[in-house]
Design a protein around this motif. Sequence first.
Motif, mmCIF file in Angstrom:
data_model
loop_
_atom_site.group_PDB
_atom_site.id
_atom_site.type_symbol
_atom_site.label_atom_id
_atom_site.label_comp_id
_atom_site.label_asym_id
_atom_site.label_seq_id
_atom_site.Cartn_x
_atom_site.Cartn_y
_atom_site.Cartn_z
ATOM 1 N N PHE A 40 0.822 -1.211 0.000
ATOM 2 C CA PHE A 40 0.000 0.000 0.000
ATOM 3 C C PHE A 40 0.859 1.266 0.000
ATOM 4 N N VAL A 41 1.728 1.379 0.995
ATOM 5 C CA VAL A 41 2.517 2.607 1.117
ATOM 6 C C VAL A 41 3.473 2.747 -0.067
ATOM 7 N N GLY A 42 4.014 1.615 -0.508
ATOM 8 C CA GLY A 42 4.932 1.651 -1.648
ATOM 9 C C GLY A 42 4.297 2.293 -2.870
ATOM 10 N N PHE A 43 3.057 1.899 -3.163
ATOM 11 C CA PHE A 43 2.382 2.467 -4.331
ATOM 12 C C PHE A 43 1.838 3.876 -4.044
ATOM 13 N N ALA A 44 1.356 4.081 -2.820
ATOM 14 C CA ALA A 44 0.829 5.412 -2.477
ATOM 15 C C ALA A 44 1.935 6.463 -2.587
ATOM 16 N N VAL A 45 3.140 6.084 -2.163
ATOM 17 C CA VAL A 45 4.276 7.012 -2.202
ATOM 18 C C VAL A 45 4.582 7.450 -3.639
ATOM 19 N N LEU A 46 4.396 6.523 -4.597
ATOM 20 C CA LEU A 46 4.650 6.881 -5.996
ATOM 21 C C LEU A 46 3.763 8.049 -6.424
ATOM 22 N N LEU A 47 2.470 7.935 -6.105
ATOM 23 C CA LEU A 47 1.546 8.997 -6.487
ATOM 24 C C LEU A 47 1.830 10.279 -5.697
ATOM 25 N N ASP A 48 2.150 10.105 -4.409
ATOM 26 C CA ASP A 48 2.454 11.272 -3.564
ATOM 27 C C ASP A 48 3.654 12.040 -4.116
ATOM 28 N N LEU A 49 4.689 11.299 -4.492
ATOM 29 C CA LEU A 49 5.896 11.946 -5.008
ATOM 30 C C LEU A 49 5.623 12.632 -6.348
ATOM 31 N N LEU A 51 2.779 13.950 -7.061
ATOM 32 C CA LEU A 51 1.995 15.139 -6.725
ATOM 33 C C LEU A 51 2.874 16.269 -6.191
ATOM 34 N N VAL A 52 3.871 15.919 -5.359
ATOM 35 C CA VAL A 52 4.718 16.996 -4.836
ATOM 36 C C VAL A 52 5.709 17.474 -5.898
ATOM 37 N N GLY A 53 5.780 16.723 -7.015
ATOM 38 C CA GLY A 53 6.614 17.181 -8.123
ATOM 39 C C GLY A 53 8.028 16.627 -8.102
ATOM 40 N N ALA A 54 8.221 15.513 -7.392
ATOM 41 C CA ALA A 54 9.568 14.967 -7.285
ATOM 42 C C ALA A 54 9.916 13.984 -8.396
ATOM 43 N N VAL A 132 2.698 21.773 -13.492
ATOM 44 C CA VAL A 132 3.105 21.663 -12.091
ATOM 45 C C VAL A 132 1.828 21.513 -11.271
ATOM 46 N N PRO A 133 1.722 20.456 -10.441
ATOM 47 C CA PRO A 133 0.470 20.283 -9.685
ATOM 48 C C PRO A 133 0.165 21.519 -8.844
ATOM 49 N N PRO A 134 -1.118 21.918 -8.794
ATOM 50 C CA PRO A 134 -1.487 23.088 -7.982
ATOM 51 C C PRO A 134 -1.234 22.821 -6.498
ATOM 52 N N ARG A 135 -1.147 23.924 -5.750
ATOM 53 C CA ARG A 135 -0.778 23.819 -4.340
ATOM 54 C C ARG A 135 -1.602 22.786 -3.536
ATOM 55 N N PRO A 136 -2.959 22.743 -3.692
ATOM 56 C CA PRO A 136 -3.716 21.747 -2.911
ATOM 57 C C PRO A 136 -3.261 20.311 -3.212
ATOM 58 N N ALA A 137 -2.897 20.054 -4.478
ATOM 59 C CA ALA A 137 -2.445 18.706 -4.841
ATOM 60 C C ALA A 137 -1.079 18.413 -4.232
ATOM 61 N N ARG A 138 -0.179 19.425 -4.266
ATOM 62 C CA ARG A 138 1.148 19.236 -3.671
ATOM 63 C C ARG A 138 1.028 19.004 -2.165
ATOM 64 N N MET A 139 0.132 19.775 -1.551
ATOM 65 C CA MET A 139 -0.057 19.616 -0.108
ATOM 66 C C MET A 139 -0.649 18.244 0.223
ATOM 67 N N ALA A 140 -1.588 17.773 -0.612
ATOM 68 C CA ALA A 140 -2.184 16.450 -0.376
ATOM 69 C C ALA A 140 -1.104 15.378 -0.433
ATOM 70 N N LEU B 5 9.366 18.416 -0.656
ATOM 71 C CA LEU B 5 9.834 17.043 -0.533
ATOM 72 C C LEU B 5 10.967 16.967 0.487
ATOM 73 N N ALA B 6 11.870 17.934 0.402
ATOM 74 C CA ALA B 6 12.994 17.950 1.334
ATOM 75 C C ALA B 6 12.480 18.108 2.763
#
Lengths: 188, 142
Positions: A40-49, A51-54, A132-140, B5-6
């Motif tokens: 779960f976390v492994g795949f969730a992290v992919l989407l999270d990263l 979203l934050v633009g990494a 670039v994802p909008p701020r609410p998406a980056r924050m999520a 991220l950092a």
Amino acid sequence: MSLHAAMEWLANTEWSIALHESQYAYAVIESIHVWSLCLFVGFAVLLDLRLVGAIFHDVPVSQMARRVLPWTKVGFLVMVVSGIVLFYAIPLRTYHNVFFRIKAVLLILAGLNAFVFHRGIYAKVSHWDLAVPPRPARMAGLWSLVLWAAIIFSGRLIAYNWFDCSKPQPATVTAIAGCTPDMIDPYQ
Amino acid sequence: MFRNLAAAGSLVVGAALMLAFGAGTASAHHAFAAEFDANKPVKFEKAVVKKMEWVNPHVWIHIEVPQPDGTNEQWAIEAGTPNVLFRRGFTKEALLPGTVIVVEGYRSKDGSRRANGRDLTLSDGRTLFLGSSGTGAPTEKP
């Protein structure tokens, strides 16, 4: 019936006893919980990263979500079921465990975060799929990363007895864990 | 975005470091050092079993230790998992209330009358190693 009494009753049901006395089942379910958590976390992290633009800037967010979310759902389902079984194996102590209660609150926050994201900014993903994802998406994405890390830490800490109601505790711990004086054992 | 991220990364790493330093120094990854003190060995020559809690993740043996003044002290001894004890020939019924045992272990760091059990000896001389493997308890040779 109070929740405390309900947990006491639960702990004395046939299957709860079988689980906490078991030779293999408890360890196997614990392992399944950790495995599904990785999934779960492994795949969730992919989407999270994303979203934050990494990572994966050139992959549309909607495509990331479409590919990743089915796996997070499988992981989530197995994780929740195995987690409930682990709770059921040791209900009373877990119910009065500070780290378990912190984890429960964090899980609710993580759920709200996902809900708000999907109902909110993700509903308009076609407007920002490759931008670039909008701020609410980056924050999520950021909140998801932080919350799930904290959930894993507090989950692991449930095993430790430092703040158990069986020992005298500071007022804050007593309040959070719902300890009562009669829960203190004779080993002080 | 990379700043975000950092920030998340440093939060996680910071939390991990706090845990590593707060939760145990001798044994980085296991429960012994977090709860028990290797420098506080205890030994009870005539402990009377009150109850054995045959439960995951650790079995607990509740004992009464007679004192010189005629009173009894209550102690709780932590052992390995039911699985580990079973493999050493122990069962749920192996220690009935009233059984007299000799038991050694290491006292709890919080100063309570709890201990991590090491060796248990029955009155007929049979012995049992109580610790679970990989705890980092000093009795385990690497």
